[in-house]
Design a protein around this motif. Structure first.
Motif, short mmCIF file in Angstrom:
data_model
loop_
_atom_site.label_atom_id
_atom_site.label_comp_id
_atom_site.label_asym_id
_atom_site.label_seq_id
_atom_site.Cartn_x
_atom_site.Cartn_y
_atom_site.Cartn_z
N GLN A 220 31.81 14.16 65.71
CA GLN A 220 31.14 13.72 64.49
C GLN A 220 31.78 14.29 63.23
O GLN A 220 31.79 13.65 62.18
CB GLN A 220 29.66 14.13 64.52
N CYS A 221 32.28 15.52 63.35
CA CYS A 221 32.69 16.24 62.13
C CYS A 221 34.13 16.73 62.19
O CYS A 221 34.62 17.35 61.23
CB CYS A 221 31.77 17.44 61.90
N GLY A 222 34.77 16.57 63.33
CA GLY A 222 36.16 17.02 63.44
C GLY A 222 36.29 18.50 63.74
O GLY A 222 37.38 18.98 64.04
N ALA A 223 35.22 19.25 63.63
CA ALA A 223 35.26 20.69 63.89
C ALA A 223 33.82 21.17 64.05
O ALA A 223 32.87 20.42 63.79
CB ALA A 223 35.94 21.43 62.75
N PRO B 40 31.63 20.86 59.39
CA PRO B 40 31.89 20.24 58.08
C PRO B 40 31.29 18.84 58.04
O PRO B 40 31.60 18.01 58.89
CB PRO B 40 33.43 20.19 58.02
N ALA B 41 30.41 18.59 57.06
CA ALA B 41 29.73 17.30 56.98
C ALA B 41 30.36 16.44 55.89
O ALA B 41 30.98 16.94 54.95
CB ALA B 41 28.26 17.50 56.69
N GLU B 42 30.16 15.14 56.04
CA GLU B 42 30.62 14.18 55.03
C GLU B 42 29.43 13.87 54.13
O GLU B 42 28.47 13.24 54.58
CB GLU B 42 31.09 12.90 55.75
N LEU C 207 23.19 12.87 57.93
CA LEU C 207 22.20 12.68 58.99
C LEU C 207 22.76 11.82 60.13
O LEU C 207 22.41 12.05 61.29
CB LEU C 207 20.91 12.07 58.43
N GLU C 208 23.62 10.87 59.82
CA GLU C 208 24.27 10.09 60.87
C GLU C 208 25.14 11.01 61.74
O GLU C 208 25.29 10.77 62.94
CB GLU C 208 25.13 8.97 60.28
N GLN C 209 25.72 12.01 61.11
CA GLN C 209 26.53 12.96 61.89
C GLN C 209 25.64 13.93 62.67
O GLN C 209 25.95 14.31 63.79
CB GLN C 209 27.45 13.74 60.93
#
Lengths: 544, 544
Positions: free
Chosen positions: B444-447, B471-473, B478-480
């Motif tokens: 979801q977040c790459g890390a 790390p969030a976008e 919330l989707e992540q």
């Protein structure tokens, strides 16, 4: 099908322990001289041929029987009214059949059949209920089947890492601990009925063990429970703890067969404690003993034994005869010496005028370590604690129910009742109990004897346990008993005490219980029952 | 009506503790350098004018308001999804009105009105739920009223003899203990939310305090509870213990507002402990720490603190940065010295390769006794324990939720989840959690970063508590978050762990909870709800 032939049909315990003539004469002399009762009769002992009403059902299962002896043996528990009726050969409320399944998987079909046929099902473990928990007349039903779980007596699984075991509901205390002992473990839960009562019965009635603090009720040992209800199994997840919603284990703990029959559970087990310390403290004044006991438990010390005996109780148990109250103090530990905790407790006792002889310590660093992990006949493996006051007390604790048999056979009304109440209310409650129950005994029987001990203590209150004795008129014992019991229950209720600390509700305490809990909670419990037992076949009349 | 203006509308805690630019820059640097996250943004801080939908109700009570700020402040708890939405000014699920009664006697009329008007009522204490316990959209209802209990904040009565107090539901930890401290007493229950959460909220969610063993959940402190349900009051009797039927307190404990709103209760209180001992033990290998912890708790030692931190957790809390795991051990006692218990625990640690500096002892016989009984700002009166690793840990424990505010403001996804499981299953569970939650974060977040500590331990299993950072976008947090949370819950469920040890069920854990409990028990709880709340107005969607 196993036989119950080795057990007394009407009285407590083993058949070969039914009272002998010399035991009866001896006890007759004692109640006449020491308690001052009028001359007691030697009543005729029960005959061997119990008469039960004709059975109304014929369950289509190989594990069911309508044998009269089996039905008689499943008619009552072991309360005073039970012993009296059994002694007089009255088996009118006998169940129509006895089911004794050999596997838990046989139970759902029985419940299905019973639901369809409108037959009441009464779970039966050790049959040691003193509150009418297994006596079910259910006139509006097509019949009554007593569901005896005692063939389900295995320890099924042991998890050494988590120190937990999966046990079947019908295992008695000794059966359970004998299997655990093979693996060096114990379930340290020893109700007075230990030798005969079963794990399932303990869960269904929230049994109290002999520990005075901390691990007192079976509730504290239960990790998960499985019950069969008329609508299917109810099996909780095995967890060390949870914060998710109202605890489902706590719903089955105390359910008294009203929602289903408990078939197994996971329990927390442990090795045998290696360290023990104990002492018996004498107080000239009971209330000094009460104050010391409260101080010990409010200091958050956790004695395994912390039983305060009033002068009558000390006399009855032949531990003191000079008007002293006694506090039996004991500590145990798996890990480290217990002498320090005992010393701290004794310091509180000294502050309140208590006196004691040399404390006794047992453990790897003391002489007299008994070692080993096996359970002994009385079940608690404490074969190193058989001497002195403590040993006498333990022997008295295990023997007491046998003495009930003898008392019934010489026309003595004998009963016990117990409760829990906050410390602030205990003095007034205690005074009122002595007054009201004393008055009821004098009115019904012309005399009476009442003693009190604390079986368990909590930081916010004690669990007082009363024993009463009165001269009964053979043939009208129950008419005399009822108002005495009513006076006891009404007094407990009036002072905000609970209907029962560990004897359960059954049928005898049902009215008091319904006054004790909020109406809305009773309604809610009844709605749960309708959901799990739509035909209302499970132990009708008990609890709800 | 009191104002919440001193509190952050969207974030944890006090408004004047909302993250400053320098705190944000500092934490941004840390997650980028120490955790290796990609460069984090400094997001725009929320504006001061929350937009809430038009109110659909107009409750005819003087203690109700439809003020937009009050409604915004009662929209969410303090979980990650709550902070994110509050941060972005999204208050779509705001309640239509806020009720803040000044007396419990005002509540029955509110519930009656709500039942008649089909308005959902959501009990609200400190608003610190992290499981969606106070967020209620209830589209099929005519509206939603948040029922804030915080005006009901008094200690009504103290029974010194029994060491118990009658307290109102809306008292926060500090409010409660400040009133008890005047009488030299404390309720020693310190959940991380202590400063803001309320007694009623603790009962409704079976809150876990900072004690690692024995007196862990609020369940252990509750003598009686009173709740108002739509069909009337449900008040349990004040008792130190009982064996009568399924415990009614245990039915309200964990009820999460689904049956009624808790208004008061009696709790067990105590003086301040006089003796304390503590040490911090380092283990090179986490699993050695696990084995030592298990040994300590299975020896039936009862440390007040027994928190095992894995290397990531030790690093996150700035207590160790060398890959060590840490076991924070603390004992306390009202009565006697605690050094012996600590020594016995340390002996177990030594057997598993643990190392520690000099233990610290506090008490009448040691220097540094702080004396006094007052509660300090962080609530536990432990002002003598502010130095060393333990002090750093406590400070970190209280500060951690504030750090969540800062993390949200720099685009870091941050969440915690906790459970309890038996010891035999913990190793596999732990490995699977690390694998599955790690994979979900990477996807979801790459890390992602995951740490673990034990918040509580039991003889049969630990309560592991996980913290995750990723790390969030901004805009899609919330989707992540959802698949990551799902991975956590599914993994706990697959290994038989509970959905929550002390965060409660709410709406976030409801599906997991329904898988955890037997279907028949869920049906039974629903039937209880229909009995107590026939119109289904109480916190619909939570728990059931």
């Amino acid at each position: 099908m196993s036989s119950d032939a080795g057990l007394s049909r009407w009285g407590w315990g083993h058949a070969d322990r039914e009272p002998t003539e010399s035991e009866r004469l001896d006890l007759k002399r004692q109640v006449e001289t020491r308690l001052g009762f009028p001359e007691r009769p030697l009543l005729s002992m029960p005959d061997d041929d119990p008469e039960v009403p004709e059975s109304r059902v014929d369950p289509p299962f190989h594990f069911c029987t309508t044998d009269p002896d089996a039905r008689a043996r499943h008619t009552y528990g072991k309360g005073y009214p039970d012993l009296v009726r059994g002694f007089h050969g009255e088996y009118g409320p006998a169940p129509d059949a006895v089911a004794r399944p050999e596997a838990a998987s046989e139970i759902p079909d029985l419940l299905l059949w019973a639901s369809e046929e409108q037959v009441a099902v009464v779970p039966f473990g050790g049959g040691t209920s003193v509150v009418g928990g297994v006596e079910c007349t259910a006139p509006r039903y097509a019949g009554v089947v007593s569901l005896d779980t005692r063939e389900l007596d295995a320890v099924l699984e042991i998890d050494h890492t988590s120190r937990a075991a999966r046990v079947q509901a019908g295992a008695t205390g000794p059966e359970l601990n004998a299997q655990l002992a093979e693996e060096g473990l114990q379930l340290r839960h020893y109700p007075q009925s230990y030798e005969f009562s079963t794990f399932g019965g303990w869960v269904a009635t929230r049994a109290g063990g002999h520990f005075a603090t901390r691990y007192t009720h079976i509730d504290d040992f239960v990790e998960s429970v499985r019950a069969e209800t008329p609508v299917g199994p109810l099996e909780t997840r095995r967890l060390p703890a949870s914060g998710a919603g109202p605890d489902p284990n706590r719903f089955l703990l105390g359910s008294e067969g009203a929602f289903g029959v408990i078939t197994e559970g996971w329990v927390r087990v442990q090795p045998r404690p290696r360290h023990r310390s104990r002492a018996t403290v004498r107080f000239d004044d009971f209330w000094d003993g009460v104050a010391a006991t409260r101080e010990v438990v409010q200091a958050r010390l956790s004695p395994a034994n912390c039983r305060l005996l009033d002068p009558s109780e000390a006399m009855l148990n032949e531990l003191a005869d000079d008007g002293s109250s006694l506090l039996l103090l004991g500590f145990e530990s798996l890990d480290g010496p217990t002498a320090g905790d005992l010393e701290r407790a004794l310091a509180s006792c000294a502050d309140h005028g208590g006196e004691w002889d040399d404390p006794i310590h047992r453990g790897p660093s003391h002489e007299g370590d008994a070692g080993g992990t096996g359970a002994t006949a009385d079940g608690d493996g404490d074969d190193d604690e058989r001497s002195g006051t403590e040993g006498e007390w333990r022997s008295s604790f295990v023997e007491a129910p046998y003495r009930f048999n003898t008392l019934v056979s010489i026309g003595v009304l004998v009963d016990t009742f117990e409760t829990a109440v906050t410390w602030d209310r205990f003095p007034d409650l205690h005074e009122a109990v002595r007054e009201n129950v004393g008055a009821a005994m004098r009115e019904q029987c012309g005399a009476g004897f009442l003693s009190c001990r604390f079986t368990h203590v909590y930081p916010d209150g004690p669990a007082p346990y009363y024993t009463l004795l009165a001269p009964a008129e053979p043939g009208t014992e129950l008419e005399q008993w009822r108002p005495i019991k009513q006076a006891a229950s009404d007094t407990l209720d009036a002072f905000g005490a609970t209907s029962t600390h560990h004897h359960a509700v059954g049928r005898v305490h049902r009215d008091h219980y319904h006054r004790e809990i909020p109406d809305s909670y009773l309604d809610a419990l009844r709605s749960m029952k309708r959901t799990l037992d739509p035909e209302g076949i499970m132990n009708p009349g008990a609890l709800l």
